[in-house]
Design a protein around this motif. Structure first.
Motif, mmCIF file in Angstrom:
data_model
loop_
_atom_site.group_PDB
_atom_site.id
_atom_site.type_symbol
_atom_site.label_atom_id
_atom_site.label_comp_id
_atom_site.label_asym_id
_atom_site.label_seq_id
_atom_site.Cartn_x
_atom_site.Cartn_y
_atom_site.Cartn_z
ATOM 1 N N VAL A 156 1.454 0.328 7.504
ATOM 2 C CA VAL A 156 1.538 -1.115 8.498
ATOM 3 C C VAL A 156 1.274 -2.154 7.382
ATOM 4 O O VAL A 156 1.929 -3.074 7.310
ATOM 5 C CB VAL A 156 0.495 -1.016 9.467
ATOM 6 C CG1 VAL A 156 0.662 -2.616 10.164
ATOM 7 C CG2 VAL A 156 0.937 0.001 10.385
ATOM 8 N N SER A 157 0.419 -1.847 6.497
ATOM 9 C CA SER A 157 -0.011 -2.903 5.696
ATOM 10 C C SER A 157 1.233 -3.197 4.522
ATOM 11 O O SER A 157 1.548 -4.369 4.307
ATOM 12 C CB SER A 157 -1.222 -2.537 4.624
ATOM 13 O OG SER A 157 -1.264 -3.667 3.664
ATOM 14 N N ASP A 158 1.965 -1.940 4.049
ATOM 15 C CA ASP A 158 2.951 -2.092 3.240
ATOM 16 C C ASP A 158 4.263 -2.710 3.845
ATOM 17 O O ASP A 158 4.777 -3.716 3.300
ATOM 18 C CB ASP A 158 3.548 -0.883 2.744
ATOM 19 C CG ASP A 158 2.230 -0.103 1.752
ATOM 20 O OD1 ASP A 158 1.455 -1.014 1.145
ATOM 21 O OD2 ASP A 158 2.366 0.940 1.263
ATOM 22 N N VAL A 159 4.248 -2.532 5.115
ATOM 23 C CA VAL A 159 5.652 -3.214 6.017
ATOM 24 C C VAL A 159 5.239 -4.625 5.868
ATOM 25 O O VAL A 159 6.387 -5.608 5.714
ATOM 26 C CB VAL A 159 5.670 -2.492 7.297
ATOM 27 C CG1 VAL A 159 6.780 -3.220 7.858
ATOM 28 C CG2 VAL A 159 6.020 -0.881 7.028
ATOM 29 N N VAL A 160 4.224 -4.869 6.379
ATOM 30 C CA VAL A 160 3.701 -6.414 6.732
ATOM 31 C C VAL A 160 4.008 -7.195 5.045
ATOM 32 O O VAL A 160 4.561 -8.580 5.264
ATOM 33 C CB VAL A 160 2.412 -6.761 7.313
ATOM 34 C CG1 VAL A 160 2.085 -8.150 7.004
ATOM 35 C CG2 VAL A 160 2.352 -6.212 8.548
ATOM 36 N N THR A 161 3.543 -6.602 4.144
ATOM 37 C CA THR A 161 3.493 -7.058 2.818
ATOM 38 C C THR A 161 5.051 -7.344 2.429
ATOM 39 O O THR A 161 5.570 -8.355 1.908
ATOM 40 C CB THR A 161 2.993 -6.330 1.670
ATOM 41 O OG1 THR A 161 1.555 -6.493 2.054
ATOM 42 C CG2 THR A 161 3.037 -6.909 0.432
#
Length: 289
Positions: free
Chosen positions: A114-119
């Motif tokens: 999720v963190s990578d997608v948001v970034t």
């Protein structure tokens, strides 16, 4: 005879030896994209994350989301070829797309996804919790603790991990859509642990919908019946693959493309007064049971 009946008759018994299975290796391949679908820009500007988005229902949903104007991130386990095929098709449709390998059973990997997608995408609006496994076993006593742990960790724990990680990034009008199953409602004598996780998903959907309603984030589910995805030949013996879906009122299996419009509906402004609900796509499975 329509295209869905035609491909159903073309499917012969065959198997794959590893879950969740490879779509590239299926013959014939599932119908992931229906040329009769007319897009209307219903998801323009949205960013979607689809777990299990490399193949099957997830791939079909990703394609329709791209056609409707969304950018799409797909999470997958280890089916790299399928993931590459899907990303290529999404990019052909004009969407920003990227695939992320991860393990639903691992909470830290779910958080990192999720963190990578948001970034990478600059935000998140739609979460489709679709990844899952199933292990048929005719004898309940033969189901091992390890199988139970794997099934629950993948199908429901991972769904909760991804949702927890995603919610801080969602805003009013955003949505979570969970893939349940007809087995949550009618059970399955040979998929007991799988059916139990799907029942848990139904309760999770209803409960999280109530929890997030004050934030105006909607949570719904889709409950497919027998659908032609890589999980089927990776799960069942050849004779069952060939007869898959014949027990329904429509006497055939469904195709991933027949599920995807429901996910568009639940992610779009067409369903603003719907939360905590399930859309059943099962060829009349209830009617024939």
């Amino acid at each position: 005879m329509d295209k869905f009946e035609k491909i159903d008759q073309e499917i012969k018994g065959y198997t794959q030896d590893k879950q969740p299975g490879s779509e590239r290796d299926m013959n014939p391949r599932p119908i992931a994209e229906d040329d009769d679908y007319k897009a209307g820009g219903k998801l323009t500007g949205k960013i979607a994350l689809i777990t299990g988005g490399d193949s099957g229902i997830g791939r079909a949903v990703a394609i329709l989301y791209a056609k409707e104007g969304a950018d799409v991130a797909i999470g997958y386990y280890d089916e790299t070829a399928d993931a590459e095929d899907t990303v290529k098709r999404l990019e052909e449709l004009g969407a920003k797309a990227k695939a992320y390998a991860f393990d639903l059973k691992d909470v830290e990997q779910c958080r990192k996804l999720v963190s990578d997608v948001v970034t990478d995408f600059g935000g998140l609006n739609i979460v489709v919790n679709n990844g899952g496994v199933q292990f048929p076993q005719e004898d309940f006593l033969a189901i091992t603790p390890e199988q139970i742990q794997t099934t629950f960790s993948t199908n429901i724990f991972g769904m909760m991990y991804v949702s927890q990680a995603a919610i801080p990034h969602l805003s009013a009008g955003d949505t979570i859509i969970n893939t349940s199953s007809v087995t949550a409602y009618r059970g399955s004598e040979s998929l007991i642990d799988y059916s139990a996780t799907k029942g848990a998903i139904t309760a999770f959907t209803r409960s999280l919908a109530q929890n997030l309603a004050p934030k105006k984030i909607r949570v719904n589910s889709v409950a497919p019946g027998p659908i032609y995805t890589p999980l089927i030949p990776a799960t069942f013996p050849a004779e069952k693959v060939e007869k898959h879906g014949q027990e329904t009122a429509m006497e055939r299996r469904g195709q991933p493309s027949e599920n995807a419009p429901a996910y568009v509906f639940l992610a779009s402004q067409d369903s603003t007064y719907i939360t905590g609900q399930a859309i059943h796509i099962n060829g009349g499975d209830y009617l024939s049971s």
